[in-house]
Design an enzyme around this catalytic site. Sequence first.
Site, mmCIF file in Angstrom:
data_model
loop_
_atom_site.group_PDB
_atom_site.id
_atom_site.type_symbol
_atom_site.label_atom_id
_atom_site.label_comp_id
_atom_site.label_asym_id
_atom_site.label_seq_id
_atom_site.Cartn_x
_atom_site.Cartn_y
_atom_site.Cartn_z
ATOM 1 N N ARG A 25 -2.930 -40.197 -49.803
ATOM 2 C CA ARG A 25 -3.383 -40.827 -48.572
ATOM 3 C C ARG A 25 -4.582 -40.613 -47.919
ATOM 4 O O ARG A 25 -5.152 -41.948 -47.425
ATOM 5 C CB ARG A 25 -2.505 -40.139 -47.541
ATOM 6 C CG ARG A 25 -2.762 -38.637 -47.376
ATOM 7 C CD ARG A 25 -1.425 -37.938 -46.698
ATOM 8 N NE ARG A 25 -0.142 -37.867 -47.629
ATOM 9 C CZ ARG A 25 0.743 -37.247 -47.574
ATOM 10 N NH1 ARG A 25 1.126 -36.693 -46.244
ATOM 11 N NH2 ARG A 25 1.663 -37.098 -48.161
ATOM 12 N N LYS B 298 -1.066 -27.039 -57.569
ATOM 13 C CA LYS B 298 0.304 -27.261 -58.017
ATOM 14 C C LYS B 298 0.979 -26.307 -59.059
ATOM 15 O O LYS B 298 -0.011 -25.773 -59.717
ATOM 16 C CB LYS B 298 0.708 -28.557 -58.666
ATOM 17 C CG LYS B 298 0.317 -29.755 -57.832
ATOM 18 C CD LYS B 298 0.852 -31.178 -58.485
ATOM 19 C CE LYS B 298 0.534 -32.319 -57.817
ATOM 20 N NZ LYS B 298 1.304 -32.330 -56.435
HETATM 21 N N1 BES Z 1 0.779 -37.032 -56.648
HETATM 22 C C1 BES Z 1 1.759 -36.369 -55.662
HETATM 23 C C2 BES Z 1 2.919 -37.015 -55.639
HETATM 24 C C3 BES Z 1 4.030 -37.069 -56.713
HETATM 25 C C4 BES Z 1 5.116 -36.189 -56.893
HETATM 26 C C5 BES Z 1 3.785 -37.942 -57.784
HETATM 27 C C6 BES Z 1 5.935 -36.278 -57.957
HETATM 28 C C7 BES Z 1 4.585 -37.967 -59.006
HETATM 29 C C8 BES Z 1 5.881 -37.249 -58.889
HETATM 30 C C9 BES Z 1 0.945 -36.320 -54.388
HETATM 31 O O1 BES Z 1 -0.283 -36.419 -54.548
HETATM 32 C C10 BES Z 1 1.185 -35.104 -53.817
HETATM 33 O O2 BES Z 1 1.172 -33.991 -54.335
HETATM 34 N N2 BES Z 1 2.060 -34.969 -52.635
HETATM 35 C C11 BES Z 1 2.737 -33.955 -52.014
HETATM 36 C C12 BES Z 1 2.294 -33.968 -50.630
HETATM 37 C C13 BES Z 1 2.667 -32.994 -49.647
HETATM 38 C C14 BES Z 1 1.461 -31.729 -49.999
HETATM 39 C C15 BES Z 1 2.659 -33.434 -48.373
HETATM 40 C C16 BES Z 1 4.044 -33.635 -52.175
HETATM 41 O O3 BES Z 1 4.688 -34.697 -52.380
HETATM 42 O O4 BES Z 1 4.592 -32.750 -52.616
HETATM 43 ZN ZN ZN Z 2 -1.116 -34.362 -54.676
#
Ligand code: BES
Ligand code: ZN
Length: 496
Positions: free
Chosen positions: A351, A277
């Site tokens: 997931r 990230k």
């Molecule tokens: N933990 C994150 C989702 C999240 C985003 C939680 C903002 C709280 C605030 C999750 O694991 C994630 O990174 N999801 C990705 C999925 C994508 C790679 C398909 C996302 O939402 O960007």
């Molecule tokens: Zn994530």
Amino acid sequence: MQITLESKPFAGIEAEALVSYVFEESDPVQGRLAEIDKLAGGLLGKLAKSGELTGKTLEFTLIHAPSGLKAARLLLVGAGKKEQFNSATLRKVAGAALRYLKLRSVKNLALLVCQAQVTEEAAQAIVEGVLTADFESDKYKTDKKNDKRIESVSIAGYADAERGAGEKGLAKGRIIADSQNFARDLINEPSNKMTPTILAQKAEVMARAAGLSVEILDEKRIAELKMGALLSVAQGSVEPPRMMVITYNPPTAKHGAPVIGLIGKAVTFDTGGISIKPADGMEKMKYDMAGGATMIGVMRALAALKPNVKVICVVPSTENMPGGRAQKPGDIQTAMSGKTIEVLNTDAEGRLILADGVYYAKQLGATHLIDAATLTGAIVVALAGINVGVFGSDQAFTDKFLSSAKAAGEKMWQMPIDEEYREFIKGTVADIQNISSGKGAGATIGALFIKEFTGDSPWIHLDIAGTAWNDDAKPWMAKGPTGVTLRTLVHLVMSY
Ligand code: BES
Ligand code: ZN
Ligand code: ZN
């Protein structure tokens, strides 16, 4: 904080502040307010006439040394239109009043309930409102000299005949709010103080104290059980994963009755892994374990409220780190169910761990599954911090859940999971892939991925990425963890 029912007539209550709520009407000075107005020599009527007192939602009017009252202050809180008033408004009004007065160094207050609302439900809502409003996320500040504290709250307006109902609501509200704050405390911890091992220890201590059975699976046991999806996320971190199982099994549960499975995502820190990230805002990923913490909090409440239904709580927990052994985009993993997954993005890790979580809950005997997870940024885009995203495979079960959400005063919005979306996660080299090959509907795609592991069990997925954390304080709640969905889940289980 001490909370009691006060049966004295309100004029004689000697609190530092007496709180009353006001409805938005052409003449807001009615009912008990009219009585107060009389004692105060028509002051409220004058304020209403001048336009200062309107009853608009969460409008505050503070009156010092009100004549005719023993209380040192009178705080009037707007409660909006009477037709729209419900226990959700009352919860917010009570919470906002507490935070307003706490900021002004008041230590004790009395909240006067309108005649028409002296019920068990109202007492419960007030207690939930004040206790969740009192929570602060400043645990690690060392200078507490100037801390302000509310020591006691009394709920006034309950006559002898209504006292039983009031006491019942008070006790129930305290269990639920304390459990919500327990979950918020877990969520608030930074990742160096809340690893999967520590979370599991805290869950175990809570479960034992509450009389629940608990089993913590360590990395060895997780490997023996072939939870390959959970392990794939954990392999990038030096912190070992844990799978927590907490069970509430009442002797009153009928044979063949539903067994509720509550599964919560507990990624104690989500860097994204190799699909890392951006630095900006990454610190917030300490709350990526909010779903798991909330389910642990639900179990704490259920142990005290004693519903008649069996509940199995399963919390997979890990860090998501880009260590030398971390999984890489394109890796293929085998979940506990035997399904193969092509991991195209290591940041879609929630997931993965839930795939094994829901499958294991089913294996343990859960017939109805509900998972909560900070799963996608896409749900934040769709619903922001206002609504929880709800996905369901069985409309009757989902409707029952949504009516509990309404009763518990938690805003939720149902999202689609049509079969057509499944196309997007169909695998090319494995059974499925963990991200979409198309564009859009990110929250639905995340939900559909989890659904692959639920078989034909009725299942609900709650995406709380936007709602588990308040970026700014609300009048009734501090900035930080919210503990959202706990009250709804408790209400749902109690309704069986
Ligand atoms: N933990 C994150 C989702 C999240 C985003 C939680 C903002 C709280 C605030 C999750 O694991 C994630 O990174 N999801 C990705 C999925 C994508 C790679 C398909 C996302 O939402 O960007
Ligand atoms: Zn994530
Ligand atoms: Zn995550």
